[in-house]
Design an enzyme around this catalytic site. Structure first.
Site, short mmCIF file in Angstrom:
data_model
loop_
_atom_site.label_atom_id
_atom_site.label_comp_id
_atom_site.label_asym_id
_atom_site.label_seq_id
_atom_site.Cartn_x
_atom_site.Cartn_y
_atom_site.Cartn_z
N ARG A 173 53.88 38.33 23.34
CA ARG A 173 52.78 37.50 24.22
C ARG A 173 51.76 39.17 24.01
O ARG A 173 50.20 39.31 24.18
CB ARG A 173 52.32 36.85 25.36
CG ARG A 173 51.17 36.68 25.76
CD ARG A 173 51.35 35.48 27.46
NE ARG A 173 52.02 36.54 28.03
CZ ARG A 173 52.38 35.95 29.42
NH1 ARG A 173 53.10 35.15 30.02
NH2 ARG A 173 52.73 36.95 30.47
N ARG A 189 46.83 41.70 28.99
CA ARG A 189 47.38 41.74 30.47
C ARG A 189 48.19 43.33 30.39
O ARG A 189 48.91 43.68 30.04
CB ARG A 189 48.28 40.41 30.63
CG ARG A 189 47.93 39.27 31.43
CD ARG A 189 48.97 38.22 30.87
NE ARG A 189 50.04 38.91 32.16
CZ ARG A 189 50.56 37.69 32.68
NH1 ARG A 189 49.61 36.18 32.42
NH2 ARG A 189 51.31 37.80 33.59
N LYS A 213 55.95 28.20 31.80
CA LYS A 213 55.86 27.91 33.27
C LYS A 213 54.95 27.34 32.90
O LYS A 213 54.27 25.85 32.61
CB LYS A 213 55.82 28.53 34.15
CG LYS A 213 57.29 29.25 34.57
CD LYS A 213 57.76 29.70 36.20
CE LYS A 213 57.07 31.15 36.15
NZ LYS A 213 57.00 32.28 35.15
N ARG A 264 59.14 43.39 36.16
CA ARG A 264 59.07 41.55 36.47
C ARG A 264 60.38 40.52 36.28
O ARG A 264 60.47 40.16 37.24
CB ARG A 264 58.03 41.61 35.63
CG ARG A 264 56.94 42.05 35.74
CD ARG A 264 55.32 41.21 34.99
NE ARG A 264 55.54 39.92 34.76
CZ ARG A 264 54.98 39.79 33.29
NH1 ARG A 264 54.81 40.74 32.29
NH2 ARG A 264 54.82 38.30 33.22
P1 ADP Z 1 54.24 36.01 34.48
O1 ADP Z 1 54.07 36.21 33.45
O2 ADP Z 1 55.17 36.76 35.22
O3 ADP Z 1 55.52 33.95 35.40
P2 ADP Z 1 51.82 34.96 36.64
O4 ADP Z 1 51.36 35.13 35.24
O5 ADP Z 1 53.05 33.95 37.45
O6 ADP Z 1 53.30 35.78 35.84
O7 ADP Z 1 51.73 35.85 37.35
C1 ADP Z 1 51.56 36.91 37.01
C2 ADP Z 1 51.12 38.33 38.12
O8 ADP Z 1 50.72 37.83 39.38
C3 ADP Z 1 53.19 38.57 38.85
O9 ADP Z 1 54.22 39.47 38.22
C4 ADP Z 1 52.87 39.23 40.66
O10 ADP Z 1 52.30 40.53 40.34
C5 ADP Z 1 50.81 38.02 41.20
N1 ADP Z 1 52.29 36.72 41.25
C6 ADP Z 1 51.89 35.50 40.62
N2 ADP Z 1 51.86 34.24 42.29
C7 ADP Z 1 52.73 35.18 42.87
C8 ADP Z 1 53.42 34.88 43.86
N3 ADP Z 1 54.36 33.65 44.12
N4 ADP Z 1 53.98 35.36 44.86
C9 ADP Z 1 53.53 36.64 44.87
N5 ADP Z 1 52.61 37.78 43.61
C10 ADP Z 1 52.18 36.99 42.56
#
Ligand code: ADP
Length: 187
Positions: free
Chosen positions: A127, A133, A13, A144
Protein backbone atom coordinates in the site's frame (compact mmCIF):
# COMPACT_ATOMS: atom_id res chain seq x y z
CA UNK A 1 -27.23 -2.32 13.55
CA UNK A 2 -24.28 -0.90 15.47
CA UNK A 3 -21.01 -2.53 14.60
CA UNK A 4 -17.30 -2.18 15.18
CA UNK A 5 -14.67 -3.59 12.88
CA UNK A 6 -11.37 -4.41 14.56
CA UNK A 7 -8.04 -5.83 13.57
CA UNK A 8 -4.43 -4.77 13.23
CA UNK A 9 -3.24 -2.17 10.69
CA UNK A 10 -3.42 -3.78 7.27
CA UNK A 11 -6.17 -6.23 8.20
CA UNK A 12 -8.54 -4.64 5.69
CA UNK A 13 -10.89 -2.86 8.07
CA UNK A 14 -11.50 0.15 5.87
CA UNK A 15 -12.12 -1.92 2.74
CA UNK A 16 -14.53 -4.27 4.46
CA UNK A 17 -16.25 -1.48 6.44
CA UNK A 18 -17.21 0.16 3.14
CA UNK A 19 -18.83 -3.04 1.87
CA UNK A 20 -20.74 -3.56 5.09
CA UNK A 21 -21.85 0.07 5.06
CA UNK A 22 -23.21 -0.24 1.53
CA UNK A 23 -24.83 -3.57 2.20
CA UNK A 24 -26.71 -2.38 5.29
CA UNK A 25 -27.04 1.24 4.15
CA UNK A 26 -25.37 2.50 7.29
CA UNK A 27 -22.56 5.04 7.65
CA UNK A 28 -18.97 3.77 7.90
CA UNK A 29 -17.16 5.99 10.37
CA UNK A 30 -13.38 5.77 10.14
CA UNK A 31 -11.41 7.79 12.67
CA UNK A 32 -8.30 7.44 10.47
CA UNK A 33 -10.20 8.94 7.51
CA UNK A 34 -11.58 11.78 9.62
CA UNK A 35 -8.09 12.57 10.92
CA UNK A 36 -6.60 12.44 7.42
CA UNK A 37 -9.34 14.74 6.08
CA UNK A 38 -8.53 17.21 8.87
CA UNK A 39 -4.82 16.97 8.10
CA UNK A 40 -5.37 17.76 4.44
CA UNK A 41 -7.72 20.63 5.28
CA UNK A 42 -5.16 21.96 7.76
CA UNK A 43 -7.67 22.26 10.61
CA UNK A 44 -6.55 22.66 14.21
CA UNK A 45 -7.54 19.05 14.86
CA UNK A 46 -5.51 17.96 11.84
CA UNK A 47 -2.42 19.85 12.94
CA UNK A 48 -2.65 18.27 16.38
CA UNK A 49 -3.32 14.76 15.06
CA UNK A 50 -0.61 14.79 12.38
CA UNK A 51 2.38 14.57 14.64
CA UNK A 52 1.03 11.43 16.31
CA UNK A 53 -0.12 9.82 13.09
CA UNK A 54 3.18 10.36 11.27
CA UNK A 55 4.99 8.64 14.14
CA UNK A 56 2.55 5.72 14.22
CA UNK A 57 1.32 6.74 17.68
CA UNK A 58 -2.28 7.05 18.76
CA UNK A 59 -3.82 10.49 18.88
CA UNK A 60 -4.59 11.27 22.56
CA UNK A 61 -7.88 9.81 23.80
CA UNK A 62 -9.42 13.14 24.75
CA UNK A 63 -8.99 14.42 21.18
CA UNK A 64 -10.26 11.24 19.55
CA UNK A 65 -13.16 10.76 21.96
CA UNK A 66 -14.42 14.30 21.45
CA UNK A 67 -14.29 13.86 17.70
CA UNK A 68 -16.22 10.57 17.80
CA UNK A 69 -18.84 12.00 20.17
CA UNK A 70 -19.50 14.75 17.65
CA UNK A 71 -19.68 12.36 14.76
CA UNK A 72 -22.04 9.94 16.48
CA UNK A 73 -24.34 12.81 17.41
CA UNK A 74 -25.04 13.44 13.74
CA UNK A 75 -28.39 12.30 12.39
CA UNK A 76 -27.19 9.61 10.02
CA UNK A 77 -25.47 7.71 12.84
CA UNK A 78 -28.39 7.73 15.26
CA UNK A 79 -29.68 4.22 14.61
CA UNK A 80 -26.81 2.43 12.95
CA UNK A 81 -23.15 2.67 12.05
CA UNK A 82 -19.97 0.72 11.57
CA UNK A 83 -16.97 2.12 13.38
CA UNK A 84 -13.57 1.50 11.80
CA UNK A 85 -10.51 2.33 13.88
CA UNK A 86 -12.41 3.18 17.05
CA UNK A 87 -12.26 2.28 19.87
CA UNK A 88 -8.53 1.57 20.04
CA UNK A 89 -7.89 1.99 23.77
CA UNK A 90 -9.61 0.92 26.98
CA UNK A 91 -10.45 4.57 27.64
CA UNK A 92 -12.15 4.82 24.25
CA UNK A 93 -14.21 1.71 25.06
CA UNK A 94 -15.55 3.48 28.18
CA UNK A 95 -16.35 6.61 26.21
CA UNK A 96 -18.21 4.62 23.58
CA UNK A 97 -20.08 2.70 26.29
CA UNK A 98 -21.11 6.04 27.79
CA UNK A 99 -22.33 7.41 24.47
CA UNK A 100 -24.38 4.28 23.78
CA UNK A 101 -25.72 4.13 27.35
CA UNK A 102 -26.96 7.68 27.10
CA UNK A 103 -28.85 6.67 23.96
CA UNK A 104 -30.22 3.62 25.75
CA UNK A 105 -28.60 1.29 23.26
CA UNK A 106 -25.62 -0.98 22.78
CA UNK A 107 -23.34 -2.58 20.23
CA UNK A 108 -24.64 -5.47 18.16
CA UNK A 109 -21.28 -6.91 17.22
CA UNK A 110 -17.53 -6.51 16.95
CA UNK A 111 -16.10 -7.98 13.77
CA UNK A 112 -12.53 -9.13 14.33
CA UNK A 113 -10.45 -9.54 11.16
CA UNK A 114 -7.72 -12.09 11.77
CA UNK A 115 -4.61 -11.89 9.55
CA UNK A 116 -1.06 -13.32 9.90
CA UNK A 117 1.45 -10.71 11.14
CA UNK A 118 3.84 -11.12 8.18
CA UNK A 119 0.99 -10.80 5.70
CA UNK A 120 0.04 -7.51 7.39
CA UNK A 121 3.50 -6.04 6.89
CA UNK A 122 3.54 -7.16 3.24
CA UNK A 123 0.13 -5.60 2.56
CA UNK A 124 1.10 -2.30 4.16
CA UNK A 125 4.42 -2.14 2.32
CA UNK A 126 2.53 -2.70 -0.91
CA UNK A 127 0.00 0.00 0.00
CA UNK A 128 2.92 2.31 0.80
CA UNK A 129 3.94 2.30 -2.86
CA UNK A 130 0.75 4.13 -3.81
CA UNK A 131 -0.88 5.56 -0.70
CA UNK A 132 1.42 8.49 -0.12
CA UNK A 133 0.64 8.09 3.58
CA UNK A 134 3.43 9.41 5.79
CA UNK A 135 2.81 6.53 8.20
CA UNK A 136 3.33 3.82 5.57
CA UNK A 137 7.11 3.45 5.93
CA UNK A 138 8.47 0.11 7.14
CA UNK A 139 9.67 1.43 10.48
CA UNK A 140 6.38 3.17 11.23
CA UNK A 141 4.38 0.18 9.96
CA UNK A 142 6.20 -2.11 12.42
CA UNK A 143 5.67 0.38 15.22
CA UNK A 144 1.94 0.61 14.46
CA UNK A 145 1.71 -3.18 14.79
CA UNK A 146 3.39 -3.01 18.21
CA UNK A 147 1.10 -0.23 19.38
CA UNK A 148 -1.89 -2.29 18.20
CA UNK A 149 -0.72 -5.35 20.12
CA UNK A 150 -0.09 -3.38 23.30
CA UNK A 151 -3.05 -0.98 23.28
CA UNK A 152 -5.82 -2.39 21.11
CA UNK A 153 -5.60 -6.19 21.04
CA UNK A 154 -6.67 -6.32 24.73
CA UNK A 155 -10.01 -4.76 23.72
CA UNK A 156 -10.92 -8.04 22.06
CA UNK A 157 -10.97 -9.64 25.49
CA UNK A 158 -13.20 -6.90 26.84
CA UNK A 159 -15.71 -7.35 24.03
CA UNK A 160 -15.13 -11.11 24.05
CA UNK A 161 -16.30 -11.27 27.63
CA UNK A 162 -19.51 -9.56 26.50
CA UNK A 163 -19.97 -12.30 23.92
CA UNK A 164 -20.19 -9.96 20.92
CA UNK A 165 -16.96 -10.68 19.02
CA UNK A 166 -17.44 -12.20 15.57
CA UNK A 167 -14.11 -13.64 14.44
CA UNK A 168 -13.56 -13.59 10.68
CA UNK A 169 -10.60 -14.98 8.73
CA UNK A 170 -9.13 -11.94 6.97
CA UNK A 171 -6.69 -13.86 4.76
CA UNK A 172 -7.30 -14.24 1.04
CA UNK A 173 -9.10 -12.08 -1.54
CA UNK A 174 -11.11 -9.04 -0.56
CA UNK A 175 -14.25 -10.70 -1.99
CA UNK A 176 -13.75 -13.90 -0.04
CA UNK A 177 -13.41 -11.94 3.18
CA UNK A 178 -16.54 -9.92 2.38
CA UNK A 179 -18.47 -13.15 1.88
CA UNK A 180 -17.24 -14.53 5.19
CA UNK A 181 -18.35 -11.36 6.98
CA UNK A 182 -21.74 -11.46 5.25
CA UNK A 183 -22.23 -15.04 6.32
CA UNK A 184 -21.22 -14.31 9.90
CA UNK A 185 -23.45 -11.27 10.43
CA UNK A 186 -27.05 -11.50 11.57
CA UNK A 187 -29.37 -11.13 8.53
P1 ADP B 1 -4.41 1.81 10.21
O1 ADP B 1 -4.00 1.58 8.79
O2 ADP B 1 -3.24 1.79 11.15
O3 ADP B 1 -5.54 0.95 10.65
P2 ADP B 1 -6.04 4.24 10.38
O4 ADP B 1 -6.25 4.81 9.05
O5 ADP B 1 -7.20 3.58 11.05
O6 ADP B 1 -4.79 3.30 10.29
O7 ADP B 1 -5.47 5.36 11.39
C1 ADP B 1 -4.31 6.08 11.09
C2 ADP B 1 -3.79 6.80 12.31
O8 ADP B 1 -4.80 7.69 12.84
C3 ADP B 1 -3.41 5.91 13.49
O9 ADP B 1 -2.13 5.35 13.37
C4 ADP B 1 -3.53 6.92 14.66
O10 ADP B 1 -2.44 7.79 14.70
C5 ADP B 1 -4.75 7.74 14.28
N1 ADP B 1 -5.99 7.15 14.83
C6 ADP B 1 -7.01 6.59 14.12
N2 ADP B 1 -7.97 6.15 14.96
C7 ADP B 1 -7.55 6.40 16.23
C8 ADP B 1 -8.06 6.16 17.53
N3 ADP B 1 -9.23 5.56 17.72
N4 ADP B 1 -7.35 6.58 18.60
C9 ADP B 1 -6.17 7.20 18.44
N5 ADP B 1 -5.61 7.44 17.25
C10 ADP B 1 -6.27 7.05 16.15
Amino acid sequence: MRLIIMGPPGAGKGTQAKFIAEHFKIPAISTGDIFRANVSEGTELGIEAKRYMDAGEYVPDEVTNAMVKDRLAQDDARDAFILDGYPRTVDQVSTLDGILDSLGTKLDGVIELVVDPEELIQRLLKRAETSGRADDTEQVIRHRQEVYTAETAPLLEVYGSRGIVIEVDGMGDVDEVTQRIDAALPA
